[in-house]
Scaffold this motif. Structure first.
Motif, mmCIF file in Angstrom:
data_model
loop_
_atom_site.group_PDB
_atom_site.id
_atom_site.type_symbol
_atom_site.label_atom_id
_atom_site.label_comp_id
_atom_site.label_asym_id
_atom_site.label_seq_id
_atom_site.Cartn_x
_atom_site.Cartn_y
_atom_site.Cartn_z
ATOM 1 N N PRO A 130 0.216 7.105 28.839
ATOM 2 C CA PRO A 130 1.655 6.843 28.947
ATOM 3 C C PRO A 130 2.134 5.800 27.949
ATOM 4 C CG PRO A 130 0.629 6.867 31.119
ATOM 5 C CD PRO A 130 -0.488 6.892 30.121
ATOM 6 N N GLY A 131 3.184 6.137 27.203
ATOM 7 C CA GLY A 131 3.804 5.193 26.279
ATOM 8 C C GLY A 131 3.188 5.109 24.905
ATOM 9 N N TYR A 132 2.007 5.667 24.721
ATOM 10 C CA TYR A 132 1.303 5.548 23.438
ATOM 11 C C TYR A 132 2.121 6.228 22.341
ATOM 12 C CZ TYR A 132 -2.685 5.316 20.206
ATOM 13 O OH TYR A 132 -3.520 5.041 19.139
ATOM 14 N N MET A 315 -5.364 -1.900 20.842
ATOM 15 C CA MET A 315 -4.697 -0.847 20.096
ATOM 16 C C MET A 315 -3.730 -0.085 20.996
ATOM 17 S SD MET A 315 -6.342 2.560 18.295
ATOM 18 C CE MET A 315 -6.713 3.315 19.897
ATOM 19 N N VAL A 316 -4.183 0.308 22.177
ATOM 20 C CA VAL A 316 -3.328 1.060 23.093
ATOM 21 C C VAL A 316 -2.071 0.268 23.426
ATOM 22 C CG1 VAL A 316 -3.162 1.931 25.467
ATOM 23 C CG2 VAL A 316 -5.186 2.446 24.086
ATOM 24 N N HIS A 317 -2.234 -1.000 23.730
ATOM 25 C CA HIS A 317 -1.077 -1.828 24.106
ATOM 26 C C HIS A 317 -0.149 -2.041 22.913
ATOM 27 C CE1 HIS A 317 1.421 -4.596 26.185
ATOM 28 N NE2 HIS A 317 0.991 -5.676 25.555
ATOM 29 N N ALA A 318 -0.723 -2.313 21.732
ATOM 30 C CA ALA A 318 0.109 -2.550 20.549
ATOM 31 C C ALA A 318 0.951 -1.330 20.205
ATOM 32 C CB ALA A 318 -0.771 -2.932 19.364
ATOM 33 N N LEU A 319 0.447 -0.145 20.527
ATOM 34 C CA LEU A 319 1.166 1.090 20.205
ATOM 35 C C LEU A 319 1.962 1.626 21.390
ATOM 36 C CD1 LEU A 319 -1.505 2.819 17.946
ATOM 37 C CD2 LEU A 319 0.682 1.846 17.236
ATOM 38 N N GLY A 320 2.246 0.769 22.349
ATOM 39 C CA GLY A 320 3.174 1.132 23.413
ATOM 40 C C GLY A 320 2.557 1.520 24.735
ATOM 41 N N GLY A 321 1.227 1.568 24.820
ATOM 42 C CA GLY A 321 0.565 1.930 26.070
ATOM 43 C C GLY A 321 0.458 0.755 27.017
ATOM 44 N N PRO A 322 -0.045 0.977 28.217
ATOM 45 C CA PRO A 322 -0.164 -0.100 29.215
ATOM 46 C C PRO A 322 -1.122 -1.199 28.769
ATOM 47 C CG PRO A 322 -0.403 2.081 30.230
ATOM 48 C CD PRO A 322 -0.473 2.283 28.747
ATOM 49 N N ALA A 323 -0.777 -2.437 29.064
ATOM 50 C CA ALA A 323 -1.619 -3.570 28.695
ATOM 51 C C ALA A 323 -2.943 -3.541 29.458
ATOM 52 C CB ALA A 323 -0.888 -4.881 28.973
ATOM 53 N N ASP A 324 -2.931 -2.953 30.653
ATOM 54 C CA ASP A 324 -4.146 -2.917 31.472
ATOM 55 C C ASP A 324 -4.753 -1.509 31.518
ATOM 56 O OD1 ASP A 324 -2.109 -1.721 32.899
ATOM 57 O OD2 ASP A 324 -2.615 -2.685 34.813
ATOM 58 N N PHE A 325 -4.543 -0.734 30.453
ATOM 59 C CA PHE A 325 -5.001 0.659 30.472
ATOM 60 C C PHE A 325 -6.508 0.755 30.695
ATOM 61 C CE2 PHE A 325 -6.735 4.425 28.341
ATOM 62 C CZ PHE A 325 -6.098 5.401 29.089
ATOM 63 N N CYS A 326 -7.285 -0.050 30.006
ATOM 64 C CA CYS A 326 -8.748 0.056 30.114
ATOM 65 C C CYS A 326 -9.250 -0.333 31.497
ATOM 66 C CB CYS A 326 -9.420 -0.816 29.057
ATOM 67 S SG CYS A 326 -9.201 -0.196 27.376
ATOM 68 N N GLU A 327 -8.504 -1.160 32.211
ATOM 69 C CA GLU A 327 -8.899 -1.558 33.548
ATOM 70 C C GLU A 327 -8.442 -0.531 34.592
ATOM 71 O OE1 GLU A 327 -9.041 -4.644 30.803
ATOM 72 O OE2 GLU A 327 -7.171 -3.696 31.476
ATOM 73 N N ARG A 328 -7.305 0.143 34.335
ATOM 74 C CA ARG A 328 -6.719 1.034 35.341
ATOM 75 C C ARG A 328 -6.468 2.435 34.767
ATOM 76 N NH1 ARG A 328 -1.732 -0.231 36.946
ATOM 77 N NH2 ARG A 328 -2.089 0.857 38.934
ATOM 78 N N TYR A 329 -7.353 2.881 33.886
ATOM 79 C CA TYR A 329 -7.137 4.162 33.206
ATOM 80 C C TYR A 329 -7.053 5.342 34.178
ATOM 81 C CZ TYR A 329 -12.222 4.602 33.795
ATOM 82 O OH TYR A 329 -13.479 4.661 34.322
ATOM 83 N N THR A 330 -7.777 5.264 35.298
ATOM 84 C CA THR A 330 -7.724 6.376 36.253
ATOM 85 C C THR A 330 -6.341 6.502 36.892
ATOM 86 O OG1 THR A 330 -8.587 4.941 38.003
ATOM 87 C CG2 THR A 330 -10.189 6.269 36.769
ATOM 88 N N SER A 331 -5.602 5.409 36.945
ATOM 89 C CA SER A 331 -4.246 5.447 37.497
ATOM 90 C C SER A 331 -3.246 5.994 36.490
ATOM 91 C CB SER A 331 -3.806 4.040 37.925
ATOM 92 O OG SER A 331 -4.667 3.516 38.912
#
Length: 449
Positions: A130-132, A315-331
């Motif tokens: 989401p948001g990437y 990288m994910v966060h810098a390009l618009g994705g969630p800041a906690d994507f790696c911690e909560r990727y299943t969500s």
């Protein structure tokens, strides 16, 4: 000069002049060449081929059809490097390799593409986050590379724009396999990205565009010769694609596997070997490792320490994705509503799989495109894929189908059973690293660019 006359010359097997190739590329960018004319030219090139001189001219024209990135103003502390694959089923190596190299001091502006034919596309996978932003502006791209060390993005409108249009046409006109078009497509983007080193992963086998070693060697040498001749230090590995790489194929499913790979929770051995071998080559090309053993240690430490996962998250966060994507990727990653286990019908060892057809199953589920305008369902695909040489008992899992509805899941399940061969004899798994194309070709060709 009429477009149809240029098409006719190539259709009849004649070599095109630089002016004719320039006209074709200009027509791609301006729209002066219609969709039908571009498709006809792509088919003529596929059937008739292109000489080395024509391929060089096409690569040059496509590179200069837009801007060329310049990283000198950022005062980066390491080399600008990249990797590219010729395409495979389940090939998510880029998602792990870019942050691994970044964690070792390199900078990776990876310009990737969407799925072609039966293969998955890195951009399609990342769009499941989401948001990437797969198409950031130049300022955001540069900032992301500078701060995260890597940015996996698509072509901007002004980066090799001729390839952007031709890439989509090839996908739906059965012209993906042209050696000349593959070489020009890949290298025009890489040269425009302003790289200092490139490693190519050329797939070979029943799930690759190059089904034979002869084809794979032709493509690998073409890429290495043209790139090095253009001043871009490049090496290539020919790697096996006679089975799904990793244990999943499908967009969100592969992103999930990549995160778990970087976290150390799930590292399928063949996928690990390919990723570390290509990373080792890049670190040597960039002067970050003194030899292969040193490079392997650096890449392994970046992965196992968790630093590579941190760079992926940045990288994910810098390009618009969630800041906690790696911690909560299943969500954050959407899941398909129907999941169906494909069970082994008999006991034995997995002898072979029809990898290309497995990729087509993912497309039929909605995980790829049959037309340029098709929308992708990021949720669907296959997971828990069995590996060649693995022993199974009756009822063991061969794969899990992830589908949008029950009928699609049943069709995929039935089709997959016919694509995995189980026999009575044990099979010894082979290394996925087949052959290296390196230094011997790097000084073989010097082009006047």
């Amino acid at each position: 000069m009429l477009a149809q006359e240029v098409i006719r010359r190539k259709r009849d097997g004649l070599a095109l002049s630089e002016a004719e190739i320039d006209m074709f590329v200009a027509g791609l960018v301006s729209g002066a060449w219609s969709e039908g004319q571009c498709a006809a030219m792509a088919m003529a090139i596929l059937l008739r081929g292109m000489s080395a001189k024509e391929t060089v001219a096409l690569t040059k024209a496509m590179t200069r059809s837009g801007q060329v990135m310049d990283w000198s103003g950022l005062d980066l502390s390491g080399p600008v490097l990249d990797k590219h694959s010729s395409g495979g089923v389940g090939d998510k190596v880029s998602l792990m390799l870019a942050p691994i190299v970044a964690a070792c001091g390199g900078y990776v502006p990876m310009v990737s593409g969407r799925g072609l034919g039966h293969t998955g596309g890195t951009l399609d996978k990342l769009e499941s986050i989401p948001g990437y932003q797969i198409a950031p502006d130049t300022e955001l791209l540069r900032k992301t590379v500078q701060t995260a060390g890597c940015a996996i993005v698509g072509q901007s409108a002004d980066l090799a724009p001729a390839d952007r249009r031709l890439y989509a046409i090839r996908d739906v006109t059965a012209t993906v396999e042209s050696m000349a078009l593959i070489t020009a497509s890949i290298l025009s983007k890489k040269l425009a990205a302003g790289l200092q080193g490139l490693v190519m992963d050329v797939k070979v086998g029943n799930g690759a565009f190059a089904s034979t070693m002869e084809q794979a060697r032709e493509l690998a040498h073409s890429l290495v010769h043209v790139a090095n001749g253009a001043g871009l230090p490049t090496r290539a590995w020919i790697t096996d694609m006679n089975q799904v790489l990793g244990d999943s194929c499908g967009n969100a499913l592969e992103v999930r596997e990549a995160v778990e790979f970087l976290a150390g929770a799930r590292q399928e051995p063949r996928l690990l070997e390919v990723t570390l071998a290509l990373g080792t080559e890049l670190l040597q090309l960039g002067g970050l490792a003194k030899d292969g053993d040193h490079g392997l240690r650096l890449a392994g430490d970046a992965l196992h320490s968790g630093r590579a996962l941190q760079h992926f998250g940045r990288m994910v966060h810098a390009l618009g994705g969630p800041a906690d994507f790696c911690e909560r990727y299943t969500s954050y990653l959407s899941a398909a509503p129907v999941q169906q286990i494909v069970k082994a019908p008999r006991a034995g060892w997995v002898q072979a799989m029809q990898t290309r057809d497995i990729g087509l199953i993912v497309i039929a589920l909605g995980g790829g495109r049959q037309r340029v305008i098709d929308r992708i369902d990021a949720r669907v695909g296959l997971s828990n894929m069995v590996q060649l040489g693995q022993h199974v008992e009756v009822g063991d899992t061969l794969a899990v189908v992830h589908a949008a509805d029950a009928s699609a899941a049943l069709e995929a399940q039935q089709n997959l059973l016919g694509l995995i061969e189980i026999g009575d004899q044990p099979v010894t798994p082979r290394s996925p690293m087949v052959e290296r194309v390196g230094n011997g070709a790097e000084a073989a060709l010097r082009l006047n660019w």
